[in-house]
Design a protein around this motif. Structure first.
Motif, PDB file in Angstrom:
ATOM      1  N   SER A 146     -37.212  36.354  -2.027  1.00  0.00           N
ATOM      2  CA  SER A 146     -36.005  36.374  -1.174  1.00  0.00           C
ATOM      3  C   SER A 146     -36.376  36.743   0.237  1.00  0.00           C
ATOM      4  O   SER A 146     -36.834  37.855   0.485  1.00  0.00           O
ATOM      5  N   LEU A 147     -36.174  35.813   1.118  1.00  0.00           N
ATOM      6  CA  LEU A 147     -36.489  36.091   2.520  1.00  0.00           C
ATOM      7  C   LEU A 147     -35.233  35.989   3.369  1.00  0.00           C
ATOM      8  O   LEU A 147     -34.917  36.880   4.146  1.00  0.00           O
ATOM      9  N   GLY A 148     -34.516  34.888   3.194  1.00  0.00           N
ATOM     10  CA  GLY A 148     -33.354  34.690   4.057  1.00  0.00           C
ATOM     11  C   GLY A 148     -32.053  34.628   3.294  1.00  0.00           C
ATOM     12  O   GLY A 148     -31.021  34.263   3.846  1.00  0.00           O
ATOM     13  N   GLY A 149     -32.080  34.970   2.001  1.00  0.00           N
ATOM     14  CA  GLY A 149     -30.860  34.914   1.202  1.00  0.00           C
ATOM     15  C   GLY A 149     -30.374  33.491   0.981  1.00  0.00           C
ATOM     16  O   GLY A 149     -29.197  33.268   0.704  1.00  0.00           O
ATOM     17  N   ALA A 150     -31.285  32.512   1.080  1.00  0.00           N
ATOM     18  CA  ALA A 150     -30.879  31.118   0.878  1.00  0.00           C
ATOM     19  C   ALA A 150     -30.611  30.883  -0.606  1.00  0.00           C
ATOM     20  O   ALA A 150     -31.280  31.468  -1.456  1.00  0.00           O
ATOM     21  N   PRO A 151     -29.632  30.024  -0.924  1.00  0.00           N
ATOM     22  CA  PRO A 151     -29.298  29.808  -2.342  1.00  0.00           C
ATOM     23  C   PRO A 151     -30.429  29.101  -3.092  1.00  0.00           C
ATOM     24  O   PRO A 151     -31.078  28.197  -2.553  1.00  0.00           O
ATOM     25  N   VAL A 152     -30.645  29.558  -4.302  1.00  0.00           N
ATOM     26  CA  VAL A 152     -31.680  28.975  -5.166  1.00  0.00           C
ATOM     27  C   VAL A 152     -31.016  28.755  -6.521  1.00  0.00           C
ATOM     28  O   VAL A 152     -30.210  29.589  -6.935  1.00  0.00           O
ATOM     29  N   PRO A 153     -31.303  27.649  -7.212  1.00  0.00           N
ATOM     30  CA  PRO A 153     -30.629  27.400  -8.490  1.00  0.00           C
ATOM     31  C   PRO A 153     -30.763  28.565  -9.462  1.00  0.00           C
ATOM     32  O   PRO A 153     -31.788  29.262  -9.474  1.00  0.00           O
ATOM     33  N   GLY A 176     -31.430  30.799 -12.672  1.00  0.00           N
ATOM     34  CA  GLY A 176     -32.460  30.743 -13.707  1.00  0.00           C
ATOM     35  C   GLY A 176     -33.880  30.677 -13.171  1.00  0.00           C
ATOM     36  O   GLY A 176     -34.834  30.771 -13.931  1.00  0.00           O
ATOM     37  N   ILE A 177     -34.042  30.500 -11.861  1.00  0.00           N
ATOM     38  CA  ILE A 177     -35.401  30.451 -11.304  1.00  0.00           C
ATOM     39  C   ILE A 177     -35.952  31.886 -11.270  1.00  0.00           C
ATOM     40  O   ILE A 177     -35.260  32.817 -10.883  1.00  0.00           O
ATOM     41  N   GLU A 178     -37.207  32.032 -11.666  1.00  0.00           N
ATOM     42  CA  GLU A 178     -37.798  33.369 -11.719  1.00  0.00           C
ATOM     43  C   GLU A 178     -37.964  33.948 -10.322  1.00  0.00           C
ATOM     44  O   GLU A 178     -38.251  33.221  -9.369  1.00  0.00           O
ATOM     45  N   ARG A 179     -37.787  35.253 -10.228  1.00  0.00           N
ATOM     46  CA  ARG A 179     -37.817  35.939  -8.932  1.00  0.00           C
ATOM     47  C   ARG A 179     -39.123  36.705  -8.729  1.00  0.00           C
ATOM     48  O   ARG A 179     -39.655  37.311  -9.656  1.00  0.00           O
ATOM     49  N   TYR A 180     -39.573  36.721  -7.486  1.00  0.00           N
ATOM     50  CA  TYR A 180     -40.800  37.436  -7.110  1.00  0.00           C
ATOM     51  C   TYR A 180     -40.688  38.932  -7.449  1.00  0.00           C
ATOM     52  O   TYR A 180     -41.617  39.523  -7.988  1.00  0.00           O
ATOM     53  N   GLU A 181     -39.525  39.523  -7.139  1.00  0.00           N
ATOM     54  CA  GLU A 181     -39.385  40.962  -7.376  1.00  0.00           C
ATOM     55  C   GLU A 181     -39.411  41.280  -8.877  1.00  0.00           C
ATOM     56  O   GLU A 181     -39.926  42.322  -9.269  1.00  0.00           O
ATOM     57  N   SER A 182     -38.860  40.380  -9.708  1.00  0.00           N
ATOM     58  CA  SER A 182     -38.926  40.655 -11.156  1.00  0.00           C
ATOM     59  C   SER A 182     -40.363  40.540 -11.636  1.00  0.00           C
ATOM     60  O   SER A 182     -40.815  41.290 -12.494  1.00  0.00           O
TER      61      SER A 182
END
Ligand code: AMP
Length: 545
Positions: A141-148, A150-156
Motif C-alpha cells: 500500500s503506497l497510495g491507497g489505490a484500489p486493488v481487487p 483477495g490479493i495478498e498484502r505486503y504487510e500480511s
C-alpha cells in the motif's frame, strides 16, 4: 605462502547489520506520489528485513529464485532490496516506465517467480499479468489505490515472518540482484550482480575520491531504484549509515529542491535532464532555496555540458561527472579534479569536469581498435573496454551476446572515447545504435523494425537528434512504398501498441531514400548531419521520462 587472514564472505548481510547496530536512528524518508512524506529508521527497517526474509522463505522461496519488484522508491522497496537476497533469492526491479509487453518480456526472461507491487502500479501490472507466470504477488500500500479483493498484502506477508530470523549463510559469489540493460539489438539483457560485487561497489561509492558517502550525509536518490543510476546507492547508504531520501514518483524540479533544502541533503544523483529542470527553477527563483552547504550531484547516464556544471556551481550544486553502465554496476569512472589542477583557470577546470573522469579503484580501462591498443594521448579515439570486480562477466541466458567480451576478459562497452595522459576519459561517440533521451535508452533498431511492418513503409531509419532538455530525441526518416501515403499521426498510433509514449519518435520525416554505406547499412552519420537542426513541431514533453 597463503595469506593468513579470515575468509569472511562479502555479503549484503554485513551492510545491513552495520546499520542496525550503529545507525538505528538514521532516517529513511519516503515521498509518496501524493507528495506526503513518511519516515522510518534503519533500526526498524532492519527488523522488518529479517521478517520479510523469513516470510519469503516460508512462502517457498528457494535459493536463486527471482523476486521481481514493481515499485517506486521508498522504504518498503529498500526492505525488499535486502530481504530478497538475504533470504537466498535474487531481487529483480522492473522498470514501470517501459511498455507493458517489454516488462512482461523481461519478467519472463528473468524467470521471475514472485512479485512485490505498489498498489498505484497495480493497473500497470494488470496490463501484462496474462503474459507472465508469477506464482505469488503481494501488493504494497503506497497510495491507497484500489486493488481487487483477495490479493495478498505486503504487510500480511511481513507479519508472518519473525524479527529474530537468522539469515542462512551465503556464498559471496551467490547472485543478489538481476538488472536489465537495453541491448543494441533491442532486447534487454540481464546482468546478475553477486553479493560480493554489490559489497565492493558499495565501498567504491563511499571512497573519498568517488562520492565520499558517510554517516554525516543525507543522500537524495533522484534516480529511481529500478534504474541503473539509482540501484547502487541504497546499499552504499545503508553501509555508511547515511540518511536516505527517496522521492518516489511525480516529483518535479521544485519538489526536488524542496527536499534538498528540507531534508538537509548533501548528495543527490540523477541524469543531466533532471538538473536542467532544477536549474530552470533556480533561475526563476534564485533566492528560493537555502541548502545546508554545497551539495554533491552525481551525474551520469549522459554527459552534462560544461555550461550546466558551471551554472549549478553558482547555486552550490556541484556536479561530479561519472560514467558507468548496467554492466559495471554502474560506477566505473568519476570526473574529480586532481589536486594539481585546482589552481588552473575556470575554463580549463570546467573542461576537465565535463569529461567522464578517471577510473575508480579496482577498475581497469583500455582503448582498443582493430589494430591494437590506442595510446592515452587525449586525441586518438578507440572503443572503451573495462574490467573489474563489479563488471559483468556475461549476460544472463544470452549466449548470442558473448562477443561483448574479449578473449582476454575485458568488456566491450560500445562507447568510443579518448583518454588523456592524466587518465581522464572523454566519450566521443558510441557504436551502439541507441538513442538516449533524458538518460533512458530508446532502441532505434526496434523502432525501425516496427515501422517497416507498417504497410505504407518501404524503409525507415531512426536517428537521434539533439534536444535542449532530453539531450537526444528520436526522429524517424521514412521512405514510403510507391503509391502509398501516410501521415505521422498514423505512425504514432501504429507504434503505440508496442512502445511507451516517450519512446515514440518526435517526428516522422519523409525521404526518397536512405543513404547507405558501401555494405548496404543505413548511413546514420549522414542522416544525423542532415537533420541536426531539426526541431519537433511543438511536442508534448511532459511524459518523456
Ligand atoms: P546504461 O547501461 O543504461 O547505464 O547505459 C550505459 C551507457 O550510457 C554508457 O555505455 C554510455 O553510452 C552512456 N553513459 C553513461 N554515463 C555517461 C556519461 N557520463 N556521459 C555520456 N554517456 C554516458
Amino acid at each position: 605462502m597463503r595469506g593468513l587472514m579470515m575468509d569472511v564472505p562479502l555479503t549484503l548481510a554485513s551492510l545491513l547489520e552495520r546499520a542496525r547496530r550503529y545507525f538505528p536512528q538514521v532516517e529513511v524518508v519516503s515521498r509518496r506520489p501524493d507528495g506526503t512524506i513518511s519516515r522510518a529508521k534503519y533500526g526498524a527497517i532492519c527488523r522488518r528485513v529479517h521478517r520479510l526474509a523469513d516470510a519469503l522463505q516460508q512462502a517457498g522461496l528457494a535459493r536463486g529464485d527471482r523476486v521481481a519488484t514493481l515499485m517506486w522508491s521508498h522504504a518498503a522497496h529498500l526492505e525488499a532490496y535486502f530481504a530478497i537476497p538475504l533470504s537466498g533469492g535474487i531481487v529483480h526491479p522492473l522498470n514501470p516506465r517501459l511498455h507493458p509487453s517489454e516488462i512482461a518480456y523481461i519478467a519472463r526472461h528473468a524467470g521471475d517467480r514472485f512479485l512485490l507491487v505498489d498498489d498505484v502500479l497495480w493497473p500497470l501490472y494488470e496490463r501484462f499479468s496474462n503474459q507472465v507466470s508469477l506464482e505469488r504477488v503481494w501488493v504494497h500500500s503506497l497510495g491507497g489505490a484500489p486493488v481487487p479483493a483477495g490479493i495478498e498484502r505486503y504487510e500480511s506477508l511481513l507479519s508472518s515472518g519473525a524479527e529474530d530470523f537468522v539469515f542462512s549463510p551465503l556464498d559471496e559469489n551467490d547472485a543478489a540482484g538481476m538488472f536489465f540493460t537495453s541491448g543494441t539489438t533491442g532486447r534487454p539483457k540481464g546482468v546478475v550482480y553477486s553479493h560480493r560485487s554489490q559489497v565492493l561497489h558499495s565501498m567504491a561509492l563511499c571512497m573519498a575520491d568517488t562520492l565520499a558517502i558517510s554517516h554525516s550525509d543525507a543522500v537524495l536518490l533522484v534516480a529511481p531504484m529500478y534504474h541503473v543510476n539509482g540501484w547502487g546507492f541504497p546499499y552504499s547508504c545503508v553501509m555508511a549509515g547515511a540518511k536516505l531520501v527517496l522521492p518516489g514518483a511525480g516529483c518535479g524540479p521544485e519538489d526536488l529542491l524542496d527536499l534538498i533544502e528540507g531534508e538537509g541533503v548533501t548528495i543527490a544523483c540523477a541524469v543531466p535532464t533532471v538538473w536542467f529542470g532544477a536549474l530552470e527553477a533556480l533561475r526563476k527563483n534564485p533566492g528560493g532555496w537555502k541548502f545546508r552547504g554545497p551539495v554533491r550531484l552525481l551525474v551520469g547516464g549522459a554527459a552534462p555540458p560544461a555550461s550546466l556544471i558551471r551554472e549549478l556551481d553558482r547555486f552550490g550544486l556541484r556536479i561530479l561527472h561519472a560514467w558507468g553502465m548496467t554492466e559495471t554496476s554502474p560506477l566505473a569512472t568519476m570526473g574529480r579534479l586532481k589536486v594539481h589542477m585546482q589552481p588552473w583557470n575556470d575554463e580549463r577546470k570546467y573542461e576537465v569536469r565535463s569529461k567522464q573522469g578517471f577510473a575508480a579503484p579496482l577498475i581497469d580501462l583500455r582503448l582498443m581498435r582493430p589494430e591494437g591498443e590506442v595510446p592515452w594521448d587525449g586525441a586518438t579515439p578507440g572503443e572503451l573496454e573495462v574490467r573489474g570486480p563489479w563488471v559483468a562477466s556475461s549476460y544472463y541466458n544470452a549466449p548470442e551476446a558473448a562477443t561483448r567480451w574479449t578473449d582476454d576478459g575485458w568488456f566491450r562497452t560500445g562507447d568510443v572515447a579518448t583518454i588523456d595522459p592524466e587518465g581522464y576519459v572523454k566519450l566521443v561517440d558510441r557504436t551502439k545504435d541507441l538513442i538516449k533521451s533524458g538518460g533512458e535508452w530508446i532502441s532505434s533498431v526496434d523502432l525501425e523494425n516496427a515501422l517497416m511492418e507498417h504497410p505504407a513503409v518501404r524503409e525507415a531509419a531512426v536517428i537521434a537528434v539533439p534536444h535542449p532538455k532530453w539531450q537526444e530525441r528520436p526522429l524517424a526518416v521514412v521512405v514510403l512504398r510507391e503509391g502509398a501515403s501516410a501521415d505521422p499521426e498514423q505512425f504514432r498510433v501504429f507504434l503505440a501498441d508496442r512502445f511507451a509514449e516517450w519512446q515514440i519518435p518526435d517526428g516522422f520525416v519523409f525521404a526518397k531514400e536512405i543513404p547507405r554505406t558501401s555494405v548496404g547499412k543505413f548511413l546514420k552519420s549522414a542522416l544525423r548531419e542532415q537533420y541536426r537542426d531539426w526541431s519537433p513541431p511543438a511536442p508534448d514533453m511532459r511524459k518523456k521520462r
